[in-house]
Design a protein around this motif. Structure first.
Motif, mmCIF file in Angstrom:
data_model
loop_
_atom_site.group_PDB
_atom_site.id
_atom_site.type_symbol
_atom_site.label_atom_id
_atom_site.label_comp_id
_atom_site.label_asym_id
_atom_site.label_seq_id
_atom_site.Cartn_x
_atom_site.Cartn_y
_atom_site.Cartn_z
ATOM 1 N N ALA A 3 9.312 0.391 -7.900
ATOM 2 C CA ALA A 3 8.615 0.271 -6.620
ATOM 3 C C ALA A 3 8.874 1.486 -5.741
ATOM 4 O O ALA A 3 7.958 1.999 -5.082
ATOM 5 C CB ALA A 3 9.060 -1.003 -5.909
ATOM 6 N N MET A 4 10.115 1.972 -5.737
ATOM 7 C CA MET A 4 10.459 3.120 -4.898
ATOM 8 C C MET A 4 9.728 4.377 -5.361
ATOM 9 O O MET A 4 9.097 5.077 -4.562
ATOM 10 C CB MET A 4 11.967 3.358 -4.924
ATOM 11 N N PHE A 5 9.788 4.650 -6.666
ATOM 12 C CA PHE A 5 9.144 5.856 -7.173
ATOM 13 C C PHE A 5 7.626 5.715 -7.165
ATOM 14 O O PHE A 5 6.909 6.686 -6.914
ATOM 15 C CB PHE A 5 9.652 6.167 -8.583
ATOM 16 N N GLY A 6 7.147 4.506 -7.430
ATOM 17 C CA GLY A 6 5.710 4.285 -7.364
ATOM 18 C C GLY A 6 5.174 4.479 -5.963
ATOM 19 O O GLY A 6 4.098 5.055 -5.765
ATOM 20 N N SER A 7 5.942 4.025 -4.970
ATOM 21 C CA SER A 7 5.526 4.197 -3.577
ATOM 22 C C SER A 7 5.515 5.666 -3.186
ATOM 23 O O SER A 7 4.594 6.138 -2.503
ATOM 24 C CB SER A 7 6.460 3.418 -2.651
ATOM 25 N N ALA A 8 6.545 6.403 -3.619
ATOM 26 C CA ALA A 8 6.612 7.829 -3.293
ATOM 27 C C ALA A 8 5.457 8.592 -3.931
ATOM 28 O O ALA A 8 4.813 9.430 -3.284
ATOM 29 C CB ALA A 8 7.947 8.409 -3.758
ATOM 30 N N PHE A 9 5.175 8.280 -5.192
ATOM 31 C CA PHE A 9 4.078 8.963 -5.873
ATOM 32 C C PHE A 9 2.737 8.545 -5.284
ATOM 33 O O PHE A 9 1.837 9.380 -5.104
ATOM 34 C CB PHE A 9 4.119 8.658 -7.367
ATOM 35 N N GLY A 10 2.598 7.256 -4.979
ATOM 36 C CA GLY A 10 1.359 6.784 -4.369
ATOM 37 C C GLY A 10 1.110 7.437 -3.021
ATOM 38 O O GLY A 10 -0.030 7.793 -2.693
ATOM 39 N N PHE A 11 2.179 7.611 -2.238
ATOM 40 C CA PHE A 11 2.042 8.295 -0.953
ATOM 41 C C PHE A 11 1.563 9.728 -1.150
ATOM 42 O O PHE A 11 0.687 10.212 -0.424
ATOM 43 C CB PHE A 11 3.380 8.294 -0.218
ATOM 44 N N ALA A 12 2.140 10.418 -2.142
ATOM 45 C CA ALA A 12 1.742 11.806 -2.402
ATOM 46 C C ALA A 12 0.274 11.888 -2.796
ATOM 47 O O ALA A 12 -0.467 12.754 -2.315
ATOM 48 C CB ALA A 12 2.626 12.398 -3.500
ATOM 49 N N LEU A 14 -2.094 9.700 -2.104
ATOM 50 C CA LEU A 14 -2.915 9.336 -0.946
ATOM 51 C C LEU A 14 -3.026 10.498 0.038
ATOM 52 O O LEU A 14 -4.120 10.817 0.527
ATOM 53 C CB LEU A 14 -2.314 8.113 -0.251
ATOM 54 N N ALA A 15 -1.901 11.146 0.327
ATOM 55 C CA ALA A 15 -1.914 12.261 1.276
ATOM 56 C C ALA A 15 -2.766 13.415 0.758
ATOM 57 O O ALA A 15 -3.544 14.020 1.508
ATOM 58 C CB ALA A 15 -0.487 12.733 1.543
ATOM 59 N N THR A 17 -5.218 13.174 -1.409
ATOM 60 C CA THR A 17 -6.613 12.732 -1.430
ATOM 61 C C THR A 17 -7.243 12.848 -0.051
ATOM 62 O O THR A 17 -8.370 13.341 0.095
ATOM 63 C CB THR A 17 -6.704 11.281 -1.932
ATOM 64 N N ILE A 18 -6.525 12.401 0.973
ATOM 65 C CA ILE A 18 -7.047 12.493 2.343
ATOM 66 C C ILE A 18 -7.298 13.950 2.717
ATOM 67 O O ILE A 18 -8.338 14.299 3.286
ATOM 68 C CB ILE A 18 -6.068 11.840 3.329
ATOM 69 N N GLY A 19 -6.357 14.815 2.389
ATOM 70 C CA GLY A 19 -6.513 16.227 2.715
ATOM 71 C C GLY A 19 -7.694 16.866 2.010
ATOM 72 O O GLY A 19 -8.473 17.609 2.621
ATOM 73 N N VAL A 20 -7.848 16.575 0.718
ATOM 74 C CA VAL A 20 -8.942 17.172 -0.050
ATOM 75 C C VAL A 20 -10.289 16.625 0.411
ATOM 76 O O VAL A 20 -11.277 17.368 0.491
ATOM 77 C CB VAL A 20 -8.733 16.930 -1.560
ATOM 78 N N VAL A 21 -10.351 15.332 0.732
ATOM 79 C CA VAL A 21 -11.604 14.754 1.227
ATOM 80 C C VAL A 21 -12.009 15.412 2.542
ATOM 81 O O VAL A 21 -13.185 15.763 2.747
ATOM 82 C CB VAL A 21 -11.460 13.226 1.396
ATOM 83 N N ARG A 22 -11.064 15.612 3.432
ATOM 84 C CA ARG A 22 -11.369 16.279 4.699
ATOM 85 C C ARG A 22 -11.809 17.720 4.460
ATOM 86 O O ARG A 22 -12.743 18.211 5.105
ATOM 87 C CB ARG A 22 -10.141 16.245 5.607
ATOM 88 N N PHE A 23 -11.139 18.383 3.545
ATOM 89 C CA PHE A 23 -11.523 19.753 3.197
ATOM 90 C C PHE A 23 -12.942 19.792 2.645
ATOM 91 O O PHE A 23 -13.760 20.635 3.034
ATOM 92 C CB PHE A 23 -10.531 20.307 2.172
ATOM 93 N N TRP A 24 -13.250 18.852 1.743
ATOM 94 C CA TRP A 24 -14.574 18.833 1.118
ATOM 95 C C TRP A 24 -15.667 18.558 2.145
ATOM 96 O O TRP A 24 -16.743 19.156 2.090
ATOM 97 C CB TRP A 24 -14.609 17.793 0.009
ATOM 98 N N ARG A 25 -15.390 17.666 3.071
ATOM 99 C CA ARG A 25 -16.388 17.376 4.103
ATOM 100 C C ARG A 25 -16.677 18.607 4.953
ATOM 101 O O ARG A 25 -17.791 18.783 5.446
ATOM 102 C CB ARG A 25 -15.898 16.234 4.986
ATOM 103 N N GLY A 26 -15.685 19.462 5.118
ATOM 104 C CA GLY A 26 -15.871 20.651 5.927
ATOM 105 C C GLY A 26 -16.584 21.781 5.213
ATOM 106 O O GLY A 26 -17.209 22.620 5.866
ATOM 107 N N LEU A 203 5.131 16.855 -2.612
ATOM 108 C CA LEU A 203 3.918 17.330 -3.288
ATOM 109 C C LEU A 203 2.780 17.692 -2.328
ATOM 110 O O LEU A 203 2.164 18.752 -2.477
ATOM 111 C CB LEU A 203 3.424 16.280 -4.293
ATOM 112 N N PRO A 204 2.458 16.848 -1.345
ATOM 113 C CA PRO A 204 1.291 17.172 -0.506
ATOM 114 C C PRO A 204 1.525 18.318 0.472
ATOM 115 O O PRO A 204 0.569 18.803 1.075
ATOM 116 C CB PRO A 204 1.038 15.861 0.265
ATOM 117 N N TYR A 205 2.774 18.732 0.650
ATOM 118 C CA TYR A 205 3.089 19.684 1.717
ATOM 119 C C TYR A 205 3.583 21.032 1.201
ATOM 120 O O TYR A 205 3.889 21.916 1.995
ATOM 121 C CB TYR A 205 4.154 19.075 2.644
#
Length: 236
Positions: A3-12, A14-15, A17-26, A203-205
């Protein structure tokens, strides 16, 4: 632990994905496009996605645009950066595949670790660990030798820190594999898991994010070059 590692990887994920989606929209070619252009974009999506995927998988643009590579310590071209990137990228993917297969074997097949030397998780992890050792070592060597004019000095700490973290993940993983039947195993397990979760949460940063954004940029380029070119030359 899962759960701990899955949450950390899932957060990475998600972060990123959000960044790339915003980039793509721009930067999306569809932004502000007329109906005809949107239709052309829709028709270009599949071949453009295939081309971008091939470019990402082969790291074609690390060939310098002419296939001879990049400049490093001097003006000579070399493919070393491309080759070390390949070892790093595919080493990482093999290690990730090893983790996925081991998770499947443990939770779905009821097969507990440690697994034999000829088992899929060990083979994938060993090959991935070797690639993830050679690749980052080579990239770090190139970074230390690179002419200062070939990059931004302010970015070097981030580059070297990320490469060092990848190297730490690989080396501690290989050590853990070799020492898994000794008393040192608990110590190296803790060290290895610590490096892995540090990699996940950063990873995301860090430098890793450039892979996702670069893939999106290559897709944008592949779409745009398939669109009809319109030149507005004016009345003159």
């Amino acid at each position: 632990l899962v759960a701990m590692f899955g949450s950390a990887f899932g957060f990475a994920v998600l972060a990123l994905t959000i960044g790339v989606v915003r980039f793509w929209r721009g930067v999306s070619p569809a932004a502000g496009a007329d109906a005809a252009t949107r239709a052309a974009i829709a028709a270009a999506r599949v071949p453009a996605a295939a081309e971008a995927a091939i470019d990402v998988a082969t790291l074609r643009h690390l060939g310098g645009g002419h296939g001879e590579g990049c400049n490093e310590a001097d003006d000579r071209f070399t493919l070393a950066r491309r080759r070390f990137h390949h070892l790093t990228a595919y080493g990482f993917l093999l290690c990730f595949a090893s983790t996925v297969v081991a998770t499947f074997m443990h939770y779905l097949l009821g097969l507990d670790a440690p697994y034999g030397w000829a088992s899929p998780p060990v083979i994938l992890g060993t090959l991935g660990g070797i690639g993830l050792t050679i690749g980052p070592t080579g990239l770090l060597w190139l970074n230390l030798r690179r002419d200062p004019a070939q990059g931004d000095p302010d970015q070097r700490p981030m580059d070297r820190g990320f490469v060092a973290l990848l190297l730490a993940v690989a080396l501690t993983g290989l050590l853990l594999l070799g020492l898994r039947e000794t008393r040192a195993m608990p110590f190296w397990l803790a060290v290895h898991l610590g490096t892995v979760i540090a990699l996940f949460v950063t990873l995301p940063y860090g430098k890793f994010a450039h892979a996702a954004y670069r893939a999106a940029a290559l897709l944008k380029h592949a779409v745009e070059k398939r669109l009809p070119r319109r030149f507005d030359l004016g009345s003159d």
